[in-house]
Design a protein around this motif. Sequence first.
Motif, mmCIF file in Angstrom:
data_model
loop_
_atom_site.group_PDB
_atom_site.id
_atom_site.type_symbol
_atom_site.label_atom_id
_atom_site.label_comp_id
_atom_site.label_asym_id
_atom_site.label_seq_id
_atom_site.Cartn_x
_atom_site.Cartn_y
_atom_site.Cartn_z
ATOM 1 N N ALA A 32 0.834 -1.206 0.000
ATOM 2 C CA ALA A 32 0.000 0.000 0.000
ATOM 3 C C ALA A 32 0.867 1.252 0.000
ATOM 4 N N MET A 33 1.984 1.210 0.733
ATOM 5 C CA MET A 33 2.887 2.364 0.752
ATOM 6 C C MET A 33 3.560 2.539 -0.610
ATOM 7 N N SER A 34 3.896 1.434 -1.261
ATOM 8 C CA SER A 34 4.499 1.526 -2.600
ATOM 9 C C SER A 34 3.518 2.147 -3.587
ATOM 10 N N ARG A 35 2.229 1.780 -3.473
ATOM 11 C CA ARG A 35 1.223 2.384 -4.357
ATOM 12 C C ARG A 35 1.082 3.880 -4.059
ATOM 13 N N ALA A 36 1.157 4.246 -2.772
ATOM 14 C CA ALA A 36 1.078 5.666 -2.408
ATOM 15 C C ALA A 36 2.262 6.438 -2.978
ATOM 16 N N LEU A 37 3.460 5.827 -2.941
ATOM 17 C CA LEU A 37 4.633 6.486 -3.504
ATOM 18 C C LEU A 37 4.475 6.663 -5.013
ATOM 19 N N ALA A 38 3.865 5.677 -5.657
ATOM 20 C CA ALA A 38 3.634 5.783 -7.098
ATOM 21 C C ALA A 38 2.682 6.949 -7.396
ATOM 22 N N ARG A 39 1.655 7.110 -6.587
ATOM 23 C CA ARG A 39 0.721 8.229 -6.775
ATOM 24 C C ARG A 39 1.421 9.563 -6.543
ATOM 25 N N LEU A 40 2.297 9.610 -5.537
ATOM 26 C CA LEU A 40 3.032 10.842 -5.259
ATOM 27 C C LEU A 40 3.946 11.204 -6.429
ATOM 28 N N ARG A 41 4.577 10.209 -7.004
ATOM 29 C CA ARG A 41 5.458 10.461 -8.150
ATOM 30 C C ARG A 41 4.650 10.998 -9.333
ATOM 31 N N GLU A 42 3.460 10.409 -9.523
ATOM 32 C CA GLU A 42 2.604 10.866 -10.626
ATOM 33 C C GLU A 42 2.105 12.292 -10.370
ATOM 34 N N THR A 43 1.727 12.590 -9.118
ATOM 35 C CA THR A 43 1.175 13.902 -8.774
ATOM 36 C C THR A 43 2.221 15.003 -8.875
ATOM 37 N N THR A 44 3.443 14.722 -8.369
ATOM 38 C CA THR A 44 4.493 15.757 -8.342
ATOM 39 C C THR A 44 5.312 15.797 -9.624
ATOM 40 N N GLY A 45 5.244 14.712 -10.423
ATOM 41 C CA GLY A 45 6.061 14.662 -11.638
ATOM 42 C C GLY A 45 7.532 14.463 -11.336
ATOM 43 N N ASP A 46 7.836 13.859 -10.178
ATOM 44 C CA ASP A 46 9.230 13.644 -9.782
ATOM 45 C C ASP A 46 9.331 12.285 -9.098
ATOM 46 N N PRO A 47 10.432 11.559 -9.254
ATOM 47 C CA PRO A 47 10.568 10.247 -8.609
ATOM 48 C C PRO A 47 10.659 10.331 -7.083
ATOM 49 N N LEU A 48 11.051 11.480 -6.556
ATOM 50 C CA LEU A 48 11.095 11.760 -5.117
ATOM 51 C C LEU A 48 12.121 10.928 -4.357
ATOM 52 N N LEU A 49 11.995 9.602 -4.384
ATOM 53 C CA LEU A 49 12.955 8.704 -3.740
ATOM 54 C C LEU A 49 13.471 7.715 -4.786
ATOM 55 N N VAL A 50 14.797 7.619 -4.908
ATOM 56 C CA VAL A 50 15.383 6.727 -5.917
ATOM 57 C C VAL A 50 16.323 5.749 -5.236
ATOM 58 N N ARG A 51 16.467 4.566 -5.859
ATOM 59 C CA ARG A 51 17.292 3.499 -5.293
ATOM 60 C C ARG A 51 18.759 3.901 -5.320
ATOM 61 N N ALA A 52 19.433 3.677 -4.208
ATOM 62 C CA ALA A 52 20.886 3.884 -4.119
ATOM 63 C C ALA A 52 21.419 2.769 -3.245
ATOM 64 N N GLY A 53 22.014 1.747 -3.867
ATOM 65 C CA GLY A 53 22.448 0.570 -3.113
ATOM 66 C C GLY A 53 21.216 -0.157 -2.590
ATOM 67 N N ARG A 54 21.184 -0.424 -1.277
ATOM 68 C CA ARG A 54 20.057 -1.160 -0.688
ATOM 69 C C ARG A 54 18.982 -0.214 -0.145
ATOM 70 N N GLY A 55 19.234 1.115 -0.231
ATOM 71 C CA GLY A 55 18.273 2.064 0.312
ATOM 72 C C GLY A 55 17.737 3.030 -0.732
ATOM 73 N N LEU A 56 16.981 4.020 -0.254
ATOM 74 C CA LEU A 56 16.417 5.067 -1.110
ATOM 75 C C LEU A 56 16.987 6.408 -0.683
ATOM 76 N N VAL A 57 17.245 7.257 -1.659
ATOM 77 C CA VAL A 57 17.731 8.605 -1.355
ATOM 78 C C VAL A 57 16.789 9.616 -2.016
ATOM 79 N N PRO A 58 16.616 10.789 -1.385
ATOM 80 C CA PRO A 58 15.703 11.793 -1.943
ATOM 81 C C PRO A 58 16.312 12.503 -3.142
ATOM 82 N N THR A 59 15.466 12.857 -4.083
ATOM 83 C CA THR A 59 15.891 13.667 -5.228
ATOM 84 C C THR A 59 16.008 15.126 -4.785
ATOM 85 N N PRO A 60 16.631 15.975 -5.584
ATOM 86 C CA PRO A 60 16.677 17.409 -5.237
ATOM 87 C C PRO A 60 15.291 18.011 -5.004
ATOM 88 N N ARG A 61 14.311 17.586 -5.791
ATOM 89 C CA ARG A 61 12.936 18.072 -5.618
ATOM 90 C C ARG A 61 12.387 17.643 -4.254
#
Length: 293
Positions: A32-61
């Motif tokens: 459910a959280m992954s689906r929410a993140l997908a909606r956030l990416r669609e709404t903002t037009g930005d990936p927001l959190l991207v994979r870096a190694g085993r974790g996620l890092v925030p984009t500049p946006r």
Amino acid sequence: MPDLNLLITLDVLLSEGSVARAAKRLGLSPSAMSRALARLRETTGDPLLVRAGRGLVPTPRALELREQVGQLVQDAQAVLRPVQSLAMGEVVRTFTLRTSEEFVESVGPALLARIAQEAPDVRLRFVNKTDKDNALLREGSVDLETGVVDATASPEVLTQALFRDRLIGVVRSGHPLSQGDVSAERFAEGQHVYVSRRGQARGQIDDALEAQGLTRTITTIVAGFSTAIALARDTDLIAAVPERYATNRRDLFCFALPLALPAFTVAMLWHPRLDADLAHRWLRGCLREVCGQ
């Protein structure tokens, strides 16, 4: 229209930096959280959190949004959280009270002194109460009413008792009734002023006298107790008024009515929409306290 719940989700995601931890904090499943993140990416037009190694890092946006979103969520929570206190000394407001002139004369000085001390920018506007219709409370043009509550009180309004009172007789100092016991016969023999806001010609005193085979003569009908007291003070008329409005007056002789009449409760009435309003609650507390003094 954007889903404002996504703001809370975004705030938690950005602070946790992990879909799993954000899901746990919000009580959601990882999917459910992954689906929410997908909606956030669609709404903002930005990936927001991207994979870096085993974790996620925030984009500049996402870094841009983090502080702004956090503040928005805090502000929204503050709006929706019940207000616990209010600095009445800073409140600028006018309250409209619908009550009788006698009530203002009796309670007004102590109430105004209390308000001047605690809330100097609060103003009271008194309007005269001529009937028991609660329409003005429902419409919102009156904030608070006082009066005797009976079975006809509207179920739409809230009430709270202020004090108990009873009718007593008053005459001018030196009136014949100021000497000796006041019997029902002596009381009925005099000339009376009757108080009726609706212009009626008789009331419960007449019913009680009639039960004893007596009738009084009403020569004057007025709309308020203040007028009745003024007439009794300067004429030979006899008035029956609430005890609270007549005590401590040296120009009057007060006596218990020689009739079995019930005491009554004077209460304040207000509309439920103002029940949780802190300033209104404060005003009700002030009125309750000055009436209890």
